[in-house]
Design a protein around this motif. Structure first.
Motif, PDB file in Angstrom:
ATOM      1  N   HIS A   1       9.224   7.703  21.238  1.00  0.00           N
ATOM      2  CA  HIS A   1      10.322   7.424  20.316  1.00  0.00           C
ATOM      3  C   HIS A   1      11.525   6.843  21.068  1.00  0.00           C
ATOM      4  O   HIS A   1      12.168   5.893  20.596  1.00  0.00           O
ATOM      5  N   LYS A   2      11.813   7.372  22.239  1.00  0.00           N
ATOM      6  CA  LYS A   2      12.912   6.847  23.049  1.00  0.00           C
ATOM      7  C   LYS A   2      12.632   5.410  23.486  1.00  0.00           C
ATOM      8  O   LYS A   2      13.534   4.559  23.477  1.00  0.00           O
TER       9      LYS A   2
ATOM     10  N   ILE B   1       5.620   7.370  14.796  1.00  0.00           N
ATOM     11  CA  ILE B   1       5.385   7.444  16.239  1.00  0.00           C
ATOM     12  C   ILE B   1       4.162   8.316  16.518  1.00  0.00           C
ATOM     13  O   ILE B   1       3.283   7.959  17.328  1.00  0.00           O
ATOM     14  N   LYS B   2       4.081   9.442  15.848  1.00  0.00           N
ATOM     15  CA  LYS B   2       2.946  10.349  16.030  1.00  0.00           C
ATOM     16  C   LYS B   2       1.620   9.686  15.652  1.00  0.00           C
ATOM     17  O   LYS B   2       0.623   9.807  16.375  1.00  0.00           O
ATOM     18  N   LEU B   3       1.621   8.952  14.530  1.00  0.00           N
ATOM     19  CA  LEU B   3       0.388   8.295  14.099  1.00  0.00           C
ATOM     20  C   LEU B   3       0.025   7.134  15.010  1.00  0.00           C
ATOM     21  O   LEU B   3      -1.163   6.857  15.222  1.00  0.00           O
ATOM     22  N   ALA B   4       1.023   6.446  15.565  1.00  0.00           N
ATOM     23  CA  ALA B   4       0.738   5.382  16.528  1.00  0.00           C
ATOM     24  C   ALA B   4       0.022   5.954  17.747  1.00  0.00           C
ATOM     25  O   ALA B   4      -0.949   5.375  18.256  1.00  0.00           O
ATOM     26  N   LEU B   5       0.492   7.101  18.227  1.00  0.00           N
ATOM     27  CA  LEU B   5      -0.156   7.757  19.368  1.00  0.00           C
ATOM     28  C   LEU B   5      -1.557   8.237  18.997  1.00  0.00           C
ATOM     29  O   LEU B   5      -2.515   8.055  19.766  1.00  0.00           O
ATOM     30  N   LYS B   6      -1.670   8.847  17.844  1.00  0.00           N
ATOM     31  CA  LYS B   6      -2.954   9.421  17.432  1.00  0.00           C
ATOM     32  C   LYS B   6      -4.048   8.370  17.332  1.00  0.00           C
ATOM     33  O   LYS B   6      -5.203   8.612  17.698  1.00  0.00           O
ATOM     34  N   HIS B   7      -3.681   7.168  16.851  1.00  0.00           N
ATOM     35  CA  HIS B   7      -4.687   6.129  16.629  1.00  0.00           C
ATOM     36  C   HIS B   7      -4.620   4.986  17.643  1.00  0.00           C
ATOM     37  O   HIS B   7      -5.421   4.051  17.563  1.00  0.00           O
TER      38      HIS B   7
ATOM     39  N   VAL C   1       0.854  -1.186   0.000  1.00  0.00           N
ATOM     40  CA  VAL C   1       0.000   0.000   0.000  1.00  0.00           C
ATOM     41  C   VAL C   1       0.890   1.237   0.000  1.00  0.00           C
ATOM     42  O   VAL C   1       2.093   1.158   0.237  1.00  0.00           O
ATOM     43  N   SER C   2       0.284   2.374  -0.247  1.00  0.00           N
ATOM     44  CA  SER C   2       1.025   3.621  -0.286  1.00  0.00           C
ATOM     45  C   SER C   2       1.566   3.973   1.104  1.00  0.00           C
ATOM     46  O   SER C   2       0.932   3.696   2.123  1.00  0.00           O
ATOM     47  N   SER C   3       2.726   4.602   1.124  1.00  0.00           N
ATOM     48  CA  SER C   3       3.347   4.979   2.391  1.00  0.00           C
ATOM     49  C   SER C   3       2.965   6.380   2.845  1.00  0.00           C
ATOM     50  O   SER C   3       3.553   6.909   3.789  1.00  0.00           O
ATOM     51  N   CYS C   4       1.992   6.989   2.190  1.00  0.00           N
ATOM     52  CA  CYS C   4       1.587   8.335   2.595  1.00  0.00           C
ATOM     53  C   CYS C   4       0.866   8.292   3.941  1.00  0.00           C
ATOM     54  O   CYS C   4       0.408   7.244   4.403  1.00  0.00           O
ATOM     55  N   LYS C   5       0.745   9.443   4.570  1.00  0.00           N
ATOM     56  CA  LYS C   5       0.173   9.559   5.910  1.00  0.00           C
ATOM     57  C   LYS C   5      -1.260   9.036   5.974  1.00  0.00           C
ATOM     58  O   LYS C   5      -1.636   8.324   6.912  1.00  0.00           O
ATOM     59  N   SER C   6      -2.061   9.384   4.968  1.00  0.00           N
ATOM     60  CA  SER C   6      -3.464   8.967   4.981  1.00  0.00           C
ATOM     61  C   SER C   6      -3.601   7.450   4.879  1.00  0.00           C
ATOM     62  O   SER C   6      -4.517   6.858   5.450  1.00  0.00           O
ATOM     63  N   SER C   7      -2.681   6.804   4.162  1.00  0.00           N
ATOM     64  CA  SER C   7      -2.719   5.354   4.016  1.00  0.00           C
ATOM     65  C   SER C   7      -2.438   4.662   5.345  1.00  0.00           C
ATOM     66  O   SER C   7      -3.147   3.736   5.750  1.00  0.00           O
ATOM     67  N   LEU C   8      -1.392   5.114   6.033  1.00  0.00           N
ATOM     68  CA  LEU C   8      -1.073   4.533   7.335  1.00  0.00           C
ATOM     69  C   LEU C   8      -2.200   4.786   8.330  1.00  0.00           C
ATOM     70  O   LEU C   8      -2.581   3.887   9.097  1.00  0.00           O
TER      71      LEU C   8
ATOM     72  N   LYS D   1      10.017  10.207  13.073  1.00  0.00           N
ATOM     73  CA  LYS D   1       9.047  10.194  14.163  1.00  0.00           C
ATOM     74  C   LYS D   1       7.596  10.299  13.689  1.00  0.00           C
ATOM     75  O   LYS D   1       6.682  10.307  14.512  1.00  0.00           O
ATOM     76  N   GLY D   2       7.397  10.351  12.374  1.00  0.00           N
ATOM     77  CA  GLY D   2       6.036  10.433  11.861  1.00  0.00           C
ATOM     78  C   GLY D   2       5.201   9.225  12.233  1.00  0.00           C
ATOM     79  O   GLY D   2       4.021   9.354  12.603  1.00  0.00           O
TER      80      GLY D   2
END
Length: 335
Positions: A306-307, A211-217, A162-169, A208-209
């Protein structure tokens, strides 16, 4: 240069392994260009109506690579992938059970030149992903550029790409029913330029992108280390600051894809070529890092997780390195 030719009495199964791997290398390096050329020729031929119909389908289907793709269990289970696995061979190592009711982000390391372990383990069933992790569906993220190529895009989606763009993840890890695994080669194209035997440097400190999406979702983070990934190809020397490296970085910034000048062995001889070396790959899936959903994560939240991720990745590597041919004094370096 003396050429070492392959012996004539190679068993049929090894020849099939080589053929399977050759088609995989071709798919990575030339299939997209062939598909694009075929589409253009079709559009200019008497069968132009078929090209027009496909173009209409492409327009209607444009968002599929960012909406979970179109996996085909039949394609993922082709016998050719069994021969591909045996060529190296590739092994998927499970350390813990994963809850199929949750969504996961697998951070795959290292990128390697062609992500052989990532493809073999997560885009095929050759290493038994569905058997080892029942109820989970793996998706390997790939640069959006490739999903704009007619015909090629449909083929790679069948494997779970699949696409690696932000919306895809975001789409994958936000599904309430769970069961989705988004596999990200965190080092990306820049790391591929340093992929050579013995390399243990990972480009992850500023990544870290995910990481941010893991937290968001609220997706669970899982470090994955693929031992042997960097042993498959040699590269021309391209140290930071060299003319070749500057050119590669420039092309990458323009095209979005890495251009490593790699080489290994050939089909009928072992001295040069674009076929990977027959080196074993052991892809170890680590323990999930619990993530509390944070719809609007702060920079402190991201940095803290991230750490934890880097520490978990380090522990995974240190725990298994001796089992897969590395020495006690070899350690990961993060840049």
């Amino acid at each position: 240069m003396k050429i070492e030719f392959a012996p004539l009495n190679i068993p049929l199964r090894r020849r099939l392994q080589t053929a399977a791997t050759l088609q995989w290398v071709f798919s990575f390096l030339a299939l997209a260009q062939c598909c694009l050329a075929a589409f253009v020729l079709l559009a200019l031929s008497d069968w132009w109506m078929l090209a027009l119909l496909y173009a209409g389908w492409l327009w209607l289907d444009w968002d599929t690579p960012t909406s979970g793709g179109r996996r085909s269990q039949w394609v993922r289970s082709w016998t050719v992938w069994d021969f591909f696995r045996e060529y190296f061979p590739i092994t998927l190592v499970k350390t813990v059970d994963l809850d199929p009711k949750k969504n996961y982000i697998f951070g795959f390391h290292p990128h390697g030149v062609l992500v052989a372990g990532g493809f073999g383990n997560f885009c095929t069933e050759a290493t038994g992903f569905s058997r080892l992790f029942p109820g989970l569906r793996s998706h390997l993220l790939m640069l959006p550029f490739w999903f704009r190529v007619p015909l090629f895009r449909d083929y790679i989606m069948f494997g779970g790409l699949v696409s690696s763009c932000k919306s895809s993840l975001s789409y994958l890890v936000s599904r309430p029913e769970g069961g989705n695994v988004a596999v990200i080669a965190v080092g990306g194209a820049p790391e591929a330029l340093d992929a050579r035997p013995g390399a243990l440097t990972l480009q992850v400190r500023n990544r870290k992108g995910f990481i941010k999406l893991a937290l968001k979702h609220g997706a669970q983070l899982v470090p994955v280390f693929s031992f042997g990934e960097n042993e498959l190809f040699d590269q021309m020397e391209n140290p930071t600051g060299s003319p070749l490296r500057r050119l590669q970085n420039r092309l990458q910034s323009i095209m979005g894809v890495a251009m490593p000048l790699f080489h290994a062995r050939g089909v009928f001889q072992y001295s040069f070529g674009l076929m990977p070396y027959r080196k074993p790959i052991h892809t170890v899936v680590g323990t999930p890092i619990p993530v509390v959903q944070t719809p609007s994560p702060t920079s402190e939240d991201i940095e803290s997780l991230h750490k934890v991720y880097l520490q978990s990745l380090t522990e995974l590597f240190e725990q298994h390195k001796l089992s897969y041919g590395l020495c006690e004094d070899q350690h990961l370096t993060f840049i």
